[in-house]
Design a protein around this motif. Structure first.
Motif, mmCIF file in Angstrom:
data_model
loop_
_atom_site.group_PDB
_atom_site.id
_atom_site.type_symbol
_atom_site.label_atom_id
_atom_site.label_comp_id
_atom_site.label_asym_id
_atom_site.label_seq_id
_atom_site.Cartn_x
_atom_site.Cartn_y
_atom_site.Cartn_z
ATOM 1 N N ASP A 74 -7.326 -1.613 8.937
ATOM 2 C CA ASP A 74 -8.856 -1.298 7.880
ATOM 3 C C ASP A 74 -9.024 -0.296 7.973
ATOM 4 O OD1 ASP A 74 -8.904 -3.752 9.051
ATOM 5 O OD2 ASP A 74 -9.833 -4.113 11.354
ATOM 6 N N SER A 75 -9.144 0.778 8.521
ATOM 7 C CA SER A 75 -9.911 2.585 8.099
ATOM 8 C C SER A 75 -9.085 2.835 6.854
ATOM 9 C CB SER A 75 -8.829 3.905 10.097
ATOM 10 O OG SER A 75 -10.005 2.679 11.203
ATOM 11 N N VAL A 76 -7.754 2.428 6.380
ATOM 12 C CA VAL A 76 -6.745 2.645 5.959
ATOM 13 C C VAL A 76 -7.689 2.192 4.367
ATOM 14 C CG1 VAL A 76 -4.620 3.150 4.199
ATOM 15 C CG2 VAL A 76 -5.258 3.474 6.470
ATOM 16 N N MET A 77 -7.759 1.207 4.533
ATOM 17 C CA MET A 77 -8.833 0.094 3.227
ATOM 18 C C MET A 77 -10.113 0.698 3.038
ATOM 19 S SD MET A 77 -6.231 -2.070 2.497
ATOM 20 C CE MET A 77 -7.217 -3.404 1.623
ATOM 21 N N HIS A 78 -10.366 0.824 4.178
ATOM 22 C CA HIS A 78 -11.843 1.747 3.963
ATOM 23 C C HIS A 78 -12.229 2.628 2.930
ATOM 24 C CE1 HIS A 78 -16.030 2.087 4.687
ATOM 25 N NE2 HIS A 78 -15.728 2.788 4.654
ATOM 26 N N GLU A 79 -11.036 3.160 3.285
ATOM 27 C CA GLU A 79 -10.392 4.544 2.880
ATOM 28 C C GLU A 79 -11.000 5.138 0.980
ATOM 29 O OE1 GLU A 79 -10.756 8.221 1.696
ATOM 30 O OE2 GLU A 79 -11.786 7.689 2.906
ATOM 31 N N ALA A 80 -9.255 3.859 1.161
ATOM 32 C CA ALA A 80 -8.711 3.505 -0.575
ATOM 33 C C ALA A 80 -10.129 2.666 -1.091
ATOM 34 C CB ALA A 80 -7.933 1.907 0.053
ATOM 35 N N SER A 95 -13.091 2.790 -1.095
ATOM 36 C CA SER A 95 -14.312 4.043 -1.158
ATOM 37 C C SER A 95 -13.472 5.095 -2.289
ATOM 38 C CB SER A 95 -14.512 5.312 -0.429
ATOM 39 O OG SER A 95 -13.608 5.821 -0.320
ATOM 40 N N ARG A 96 -12.350 5.334 -2.835
ATOM 41 C CA ARG A 96 -11.988 6.033 -3.822
ATOM 42 C C ARG A 96 -12.074 4.572 -5.302
ATOM 43 N NH1 ARG A 96 -7.906 10.528 -1.893
ATOM 44 N NH2 ARG A 96 -9.081 10.887 -0.119
ATOM 45 N N GLY A 97 -11.529 3.975 -5.004
ATOM 46 C CA GLY A 97 -11.624 2.809 -6.127
ATOM 47 C C GLY A 97 -10.578 2.318 -7.081
ATOM 48 N N VAL A 98 -9.314 2.792 -6.093
ATOM 49 C CA VAL A 98 -8.119 2.091 -6.241
ATOM 50 C C VAL A 98 -7.915 0.783 -6.073
ATOM 51 C CG1 VAL A 98 -6.798 5.224 -5.816
ATOM 52 C CG2 VAL A 98 -7.149 2.654 -3.920
ATOM 53 N N ASP A 99 -6.755 0.307 -6.759
ATOM 54 C CA ASP A 99 -5.913 -0.845 -6.457
ATOM 55 C C ASP A 99 -5.693 -1.533 -5.007
ATOM 56 O OD1 ASP A 99 -7.076 -2.291 -9.261
ATOM 57 O OD2 ASP A 99 -5.639 -0.594 -10.024
ATOM 58 N N GLY A 100 -5.100 -0.131 -4.900
ATOM 59 C CA GLY A 100 -4.151 -0.655 -3.531
ATOM 60 C C GLY A 100 -4.113 1.156 -3.215
ATOM 61 N N THR A 137 -3.374 -8.995 0.459
ATOM 62 C CA THR A 137 -4.568 -8.082 -0.629
ATOM 63 C C THR A 137 -5.630 -8.409 0.629
ATOM 64 O OG1 THR A 137 -3.509 -8.518 -2.621
ATOM 65 C CG2 THR A 137 -5.836 -8.549 -2.733
ATOM 66 N N ILE A 138 -6.058 -7.613 0.900
ATOM 67 C CA ILE A 138 -7.424 -7.567 1.514
ATOM 68 C C ILE A 138 -8.499 -7.384 0.644
ATOM 69 C CG2 ILE A 138 -9.138 -7.173 3.558
ATOM 70 C CD1 ILE A 138 -5.783 -6.056 4.621
ATOM 71 N N ASP A 139 -9.279 -8.895 0.523
ATOM 72 C CA ASP A 139 -10.993 -8.234 -0.929
ATOM 73 C C ASP A 139 -10.255 -7.699 -1.693
ATOM 74 O OD1 ASP A 139 -12.540 -9.819 1.168
ATOM 75 O OD2 ASP A 139 -12.987 -7.804 2.380
ATOM 76 N N GLY A 140 -9.421 -7.803 -2.506
ATOM 77 C CA GLY A 140 -9.225 -7.540 -4.041
ATOM 78 C C GLY A 140 -8.449 -6.669 -3.897
ATOM 79 N N VAL A 141 -8.378 -5.668 -2.684
ATOM 80 C CA VAL A 141 -7.554 -4.077 -2.879
ATOM 81 C C VAL A 141 -5.845 -4.380 -1.636
ATOM 82 C CG1 VAL A 141 -7.232 -2.413 -2.096
ATOM 83 C CG2 VAL A 141 -9.778 -3.070 -2.816
ATOM 84 N N VAL A 142 -5.038 -3.941 -2.524
ATOM 85 C CA VAL A 142 -4.401 -3.947 -2.051
ATOM 86 C C VAL A 142 -3.044 -2.843 -0.604
ATOM 87 C CG1 VAL A 142 -1.096 -3.930 -2.694
ATOM 88 C CG2 VAL A 142 -3.185 -5.289 -4.449
ATOM 89 N N TYR A 143 -2.910 -3.958 0.147
ATOM 90 C CA TYR A 143 -2.997 -2.947 1.087
ATOM 91 C C TYR A 143 -0.624 -2.687 1.829
ATOM 92 C CZ TYR A 143 -1.186 -1.220 6.136
ATOM 93 O OH TYR A 143 -0.596 -0.717 6.978
ATOM 94 N N MET A 144 -0.299 -1.888 1.555
ATOM 95 C CA MET A 144 1.513 -1.789 1.042
ATOM 96 C C MET A 144 1.610 -0.839 2.272
ATOM 97 S SD MET A 144 2.580 -2.304 -2.094
ATOM 98 C CE MET A 144 1.322 -1.540 -3.221
ATOM 99 N N ASN A 145 2.724 -1.317 3.710
ATOM 100 C CA ASN A 145 3.078 -0.462 4.514
ATOM 101 C C ASN A 145 4.567 -0.024 4.196
ATOM 102 O OD1 ASN A 145 3.753 1.288 7.360
ATOM 103 N ND2 ASN A 145 1.909 1.414 7.349
ATOM 104 N N CYS A 146 5.578 1.201 4.140
ATOM 105 C CA CYS A 146 6.428 0.724 4.165
ATOM 106 C C CYS A 146 7.968 0.973 5.487
ATOM 107 C CB CYS A 146 7.022 2.698 3.563
ATOM 108 S SG CYS A 146 6.314 3.484 2.279
ATOM 109 N N GLY A 147 6.818 0.891 6.247
ATOM 110 C CA GLY A 147 7.949 0.742 7.628
ATOM 111 C C GLY A 147 9.101 1.847 8.168
ATOM 112 N N ASP A 148 9.663 1.632 7.996
ATOM 113 C CA ASP A 148 10.236 2.788 9.039
ATOM 114 C C ASP A 148 12.338 2.511 8.608
ATOM 115 O OD1 ASP A 148 11.559 2.028 11.513
ATOM 116 O OD2 ASP A 148 10.338 1.414 11.409
ATOM 117 N N TRP A 149 12.548 3.869 8.461
ATOM 118 C CA TRP A 149 14.485 3.746 9.252
ATOM 119 C C TRP A 149 14.927 4.534 10.301
ATOM 120 C CZ3 TRP A 149 17.301 1.411 5.005
ATOM 121 C CH2 TRP A 149 16.334 1.214 4.148
#
Length: 276
Positions: free
Chosen positions: A196-202, A204-209, A222-234
Motif C-alpha cells: 500500500d505504501s509503495v503504491m501510494h508513492e507510485a 503520486s509520481r504519476g507512473v504506470d507502475g 494491477t491496483i486501481d490502474g497502477v501495476v505493482y510488481m515485486n521481483c521476489g528474491d534469490w
C-alpha cells in the motif's frame, strides 16, 4: 536439476527486453548463486536491472560466505554490461553503502537511488528497492537487523530440512520461510502495508507502475490502474520479472522449475507463467 544438466540441443537462451532482479544477497550462505547462473544462461536482455540487496553487507559484517558461483554471477553481470546490456543498479538497505555513489558508473554499471524504466509500449515504471516504505527498517534498525539474523537462521534450517526430506524420499520442495510468511498474520499484514505504501508513492509520481523488491514476496498485480510488481528474491524463491519485446511483463518462477521433481526437459517460457 540445473540448466547445465540439459542436453545441449534443448537449451537455447531466450531473448527478452528487460530483466529485473532483486535480493540476491551475495556473500551469504542463503544466496542461490547456482540457480541464478542457470537463469542468466537462459535469459538474455537489452536491459538488466538490479533492484537492491544484491550484495549483503549486513550479513558480511558478521561473516562472509563467498562461493565461486557467487563470483561468477558478478563476472557475468560485468560481462553483460561490457557487451552492451544496459545495467542499472539501485542499491537496497543491505547494500546501502553504495547509495553514496548514486549517479556514478562502475564497470559500465550505472548506480541510481531509483530509476524510471520506459517499457516498449511507452509505459513508465518506477524502480525502487522499497526499504524506505518498511517502517521497521526506517525507524527500528536494530529490529530489522535482528530479523535479518532470524531469517538467515530459517534459511539454514530449511537447507537442512531439504536434505533430510531428500534422504527420506519425500518429493518436492518445501520452504520454511515461505510457510512462515503465509501463516504468520503479522507477516501477511506487513506485506500488505508495504504494498500500500509503495503504491501510494507510485501514484503520486504519476507512473504506470512500480517494480521493487525488499520483502522477498514475488508479485504482479494491477491496483486501481497502477501495476505493482515485486521481483521476489534469490535466497528462498528464486524469482524474477521479465519484460517482453512488446512491453508485456511476466514473473519467472525459476526456483519452482528447478525444484519440481520430474520437471519437463524444456525450460520455462515467461508467457506460460504469468503475463500482464
Amino acid at each position: 536439476m540445473n540448466v547445465s544438466d540439459l542436453p545441449a540441443d534443448e537449451f537455447a537462451p531466450q531473448r527478452v527486453r528487460a530483466l529485473f532482479l532483486s535480493d540476491i544477497h551475495l556473500g551469504t550462505r542463503g544466496c542461490q548463486a547456482d540457480a541464478l547462473l542457470d537463469f542468466l544462461r537462459h535469459y538474455e536482455s537489452d536491459y538488466l536491472y538490479l533492484i537492491g540487496d544484491i550484495i549483503d553487507f549486513w550479513s558480511m559484517s558478521r561473516s562472509i560466505h563467498w562461493t565461486p558461483a557467487q563470483n561468477t554471477v558478478v563476472q557475468k553481470v560485468l560481462r553483460r554490461a561490457r557487451k552492451g546490456t544496459q545495467v542499472v543498479f539501485v542499491p537496497g538497505n543491505h547494500d546501502e553503502a553504495l547509495r553514496e555513489y548514486a549517479g556514478t558508473v562502475f564497470g559500465d554499471i550505472a548506480v541510481h537511488l531509483d530509476h524510471i524504466h520506459v517499457a516498449a509500449d511507452g509505459k513508465r515504471y518506477w524502480l525502487v528497492h522499497g526499504d524506505d516504505f518498511d517502517q521497521v527498517t526506517r525507524h527500528h534498525r536494530w529490529v530489522a537487523l535482528l530479523g535479518d539474523v532470524a531469517y538467515n537462521a530459517l534459511v539454514r534450517i530449511n537447507a537442512w530440512m531439504s536434505r533430510v526430506r531428500r534422504r527420506l524420499g519425500i518429493a518436492g520442495y518445501w520452504s520454511l520461510a515461505g510457510y512462515a510468511k503465509r501463516k504468520v498474520k503479522s507477516a501477511v499484514s506487513f506485506i500488505y502495508d508495504f504494498e500500500d505504501s509503495v503504491m501510494h508513492e507510485a501514484r503520486s509520481r504519476g507512473v504506470d507502475g512500480v517494480i521493487c523488491g525488499h520483502i522477498h514476496a514475488v508479485a504482479q498485480r494491477t491496483i486501481d490502474g497502477v501495476v505493482y510488481m515485486n521481483c521476489g528474491d534469490w535466497v528462498d524463491s528464486c524469482t524474477a520479472i521479465v519484460e517482453h519485446a512488446d512491453g508485456r511483463f511476466a514473473i519467472i518462477d525459476w526456483g519452482q522449475f528447478l525444484r519440481t521433481p520430474g520437471a519437463r526437459m524444456t525450460l520455462p517460457v515467461a508467457e506460460e507463467v504469468m503475463s500482464h
